[in-house]
Design an enzyme around this catalytic site. Structure first.
Site, PDB file in Angstrom:
ATOM      1  N   LYS A  41       0.625  -1.321  -0.019  1.00  0.00           N
ATOM      2  CA  LYS A  41      -0.021   0.046   0.244  1.00  0.00           C
ATOM      3  C   LYS A  41       0.655   1.253  -0.363  1.00  0.00           C
ATOM      4  O   LYS A  41       1.433   1.590   0.462  1.00  0.00           O
ATOM      5  CB  LYS A  41      -0.849   0.031   1.297  1.00  0.00           C
TER       6      LYS A  41
ATOM      7  N   SER B  41      -9.957   2.135   2.962  1.00  0.00           N
ATOM      8  CA  SER B  41      -8.656   2.578   1.922  1.00  0.00           C
ATOM      9  C   SER B  41      -7.760   1.949   1.570  1.00  0.00           C
ATOM     10  O   SER B  41      -7.266   2.608   0.626  1.00  0.00           O
ATOM     11  CB  SER B  41      -8.195   3.615   3.125  1.00  0.00           C
TER      12      SER B  41
ATOM     13  N   SER C  57      -9.678  -0.393   7.299  1.00  0.00           N
ATOM     14  CA  SER C  57      -9.290  -0.599   5.762  1.00  0.00           C
ATOM     15  C   SER C  57      -8.210  -1.820   5.278  1.00  0.00           C
ATOM     16  O   SER C  57      -7.842  -1.576   4.172  1.00  0.00           O
ATOM     17  CB  SER C  57      -8.355   1.297   5.811  1.00  0.00           C
TER      18      SER C  57
END
Lengths: 104, 502
Positions: B79, B154, B178
């Site tokens: 990420k 997210s 997330s």
């Protein structure tokens, strides 16, 4: 702080908060944020009714203690590495806009 | 054999046997990204050269007879909120466009030490603020099950990349859900380890007391294998727990729930939860009962107020953490219009207006308000007290049950734009996941099947007491095995291919 106050967050309040947070918001953003923040604050204001005075606050899920380490010289970033992503560099330093205002 | 169809564990076994090379596996991953990422947008940066160099190195070391870690040679995606030396890290924000960190996060250093080629950085809501990956400054990620729908957020990029078989495994971060919520919406497995169980050194902080990195994968065993790689004490992170990591891999191979006490959290279900999500949760409860678990209902009454506490604590920490984006040492610098020789303060304000997106600004302003003089006690102080009450509720629940379960997300994947106009509706997506962040508990999301009404993935969440992460994997793999027996294979063996076929 009552719920009525939260619901009443004004455009001027948002402008003041934005200046504290160092964000210059456009007129459109100020217009939009004031009612949005009021709605959000109304919905979260319930926390003040739930928590009694005798409940200790929790700032961290894991108990924290101060962490010390020996004061030893260790390898770090080189000046070139530290400055590589700077918006502006001068004589191996970060070059920044003026800090003091006219009157200072 | 299609290498990208293999789970991380299956691929690792073939690598160990010398049936395939890491270079082949990494090439397959990179080719898959090239073929499908136009329609998914899971990646913000792809690093073919770096990934192939690592793969070649691992292949050579293996050929030389060197003992390698269990995931050596398995490609991975990270990420974009996690610092990668020499590889851009933008947090999905314009303010960090083009920023290349001079150091690796501890998680990344451990992945590199394990010999895992990092193929790229995955898309995300800006600074991890959102539940749909629509708040990325670089365009939304699409859900491989239906590209008209969000992949959750997210960490939508990491979840979609794994679901679309671009990588077998990825790293996400979880502040309010997330990792787990996007896993639920994409039919993948996602784990938020115990707070402090995985180092946060090098994670760009959103809300420091809540953020936690963890694995996203296509199987529970894969997540455990990666968990073992990244977990453990780190002197660079003062909140890192200094104790032995439980044997999560052994637990992920066990899957025995007979005699276990499993608590259903009464408050994490019912009103607001989609019927199809609840129905699949009911199936899981039935299977666990049949497998000999003692399933009981438990109550965590203050969980009802978790969302309110979270949406005060998180923005407060956001307003503090994001103060570092001041246009002075790195990142964007924008001069205000029509000002001669602007001051640092004016440049800072103009830069933060231009560089931050709407949701980030909203949360910074909200946090500034909650922390401001006169309101601090009513908002931030009270929220921290609610946090205490929630932790106490969980402690009491774990007296009655070894693990707790609930649906992971209240709904299946929603359509783009459906929740953008209403922050409160968007925030509700995290209602079942964020209590674990407030209390620092570990949580795992595993697919529970497809909802009847829309044919999209639903998921079940397993929560355990802090540092008992192994329990998640034991229960998670039991659920996975029983469901796959019922379905005749993994959930992901089916539908996503439909939307992302090259």
């Amino acid at each position: 702080m009552s719920e009525q106050d939260a619901a009443g967050i004004t455009r001027a309040d948002v402008a003041h908060l934005a200046s504290l947070a160092r964000i210059s918001l456009s007129d459109g953003e100020l217009d939009r944020l004031a009612p949005e923040l009021s709605v959000i604050l109304d919905s979260v204001a319930v926390v003040s009714e739930v928590a009694d005075a005798d409940i200790p606050p929790t700032s961290h899920a894991v108990p924290l203690s101060n962490v010390f380490r020996a004061d030893e010289v260790r390898p770090g970033l080189t000046p070139e590495e530290a400055l590589a992503m700077a918006p502006a560099v001068e004589q191996q330093r970060f070059s920044v806009p003026r800090i003091l205002g006219e009157e200072q | 054999m299609n290498l990208t169809d293999l789970s991380a564990a299956e691929l690792a076994a073939r690598l160990a046997e010398g049936e395939v090379s890491s270079v082949d596996a990494t090439r397959a991953s990179l080719e898959r990204i090239s073929a499908v990422d136009d329609s998914i947008n899971a990646f913000l940066h792809v690093d073919p050269d770096g990934a192939l160099a690592t793969a070649r190195d691992v292949d050579e070391r293996r050929a030389a007879g060197e003992e390698l870690g269990p995931l050596a040679g398995v490609p991975i995606a990270v990420k974009d909120i996690i610092a990668t030396k020499g590889l851009p890290t933008t947090c999905g924000s314009k303010i960090l466009e083009g920023w290349v960190p001079p150091y690796d996060a501890t998680v990344v250093a451990r992945i590199r030490a394990a010999g895992m080629p990092i193929v790229g950085k995955t898309n995300m809501d800006e600074f991890a603020m959102g539940s749909s990956t629509e708040h990325s400054a670089y365009g939304p990620t699409r859900n491989p099950w239906d590209t008209d729908r969000v992949p959750g957020g997210s960490g939508g990029g990491s979840a979609a990349a794994v679901a679309a078989r671009q990588v077998p495994i990825a790293i996400g971060t979880d502040t309010g859900g997330s990792i787990r919520q996007p896993s639920a919406l994409t039919g993948t497995v996602g784990v938020k380890p115990t707070y402090g169980g995985v180092s946060r050194y090098g994670l760009v902080a959103m809300a420091s007391s809540l953020d936690q990195a963890g694995p996203v994968s296509r199987s529970v065993l894969d997540a455990a294998l990666l968990h073992e790689v990244i977990a453990g004490h780190d002197p660079m992170d003062s909140t890192s727990i200094d104790r032995r990591v439980p044997d999560v891999v052994a637990a992920a191979r066990r899957g025995d729930v007979s005699g276990m006490r499993i608590g259903i959290v009464k408050e994490l279900g019912g009103e607001g939860f989609q019927p199809g999500v609840e129905a699949r949760f009911g199936d899981v409860v039935e299977l666990l009962t049949k497998a000999g678990a003692d399933v009981v209902e438990v109550s965590c009454p203050h969980v009802e107020h978790a969302l309110a506490a979270y949406y005060l604590i998180m923005p407060s920490e956001v307003s503090s953490n994001l103060a570092k984006f001041d246009a002075m040492r790195y990142g964007l610098r924008v001069a205000p219009d029509g000002v001669d020789a602007p001051s640092a303060e004016q440049v800072m304000a103009a830069t933060r207006d231009a560089g931050f997106g709407d949701e980030v600004k909203r949360r910074i302003i909200l946090g500034t308000y909650a922390l401001s003089s006169g309101y601090y006690d009513a908002y931030y102080g009270s929220a921290q007290k609610v946090r205490t009450l929630i932790s106490r509720d969980f402690a009491a629940a774990f007296e009655q049950a070894d693990v707790l379960i609930s649906p992971t997300a209240p709904t299946t994947a929603f359509k783009f734009g459906d929740m953008m106009g209403d922050p409160l509706a968007m925030y509700l997506n995290d209602v079942a996941t964020l209590p674990a962040n407030l209390a620092g508990l570990p949580g795992l999301s595993v697919p529970s099947g497809l909802a009847d009404e829309d044919g999209l993935p639903a998921a079940v969440q397993v929560l355990a007491p802090a540092t008992a992460d192994d329990r998640l994997y034991n229960v998670g793999v039991a659920i996975e095995r029983m469901l796959q027996e019922k379905w005749g294979g993994p959930l992901l063996a089916g539908d996503p291919e439909r939307e992302v076929r090259a």
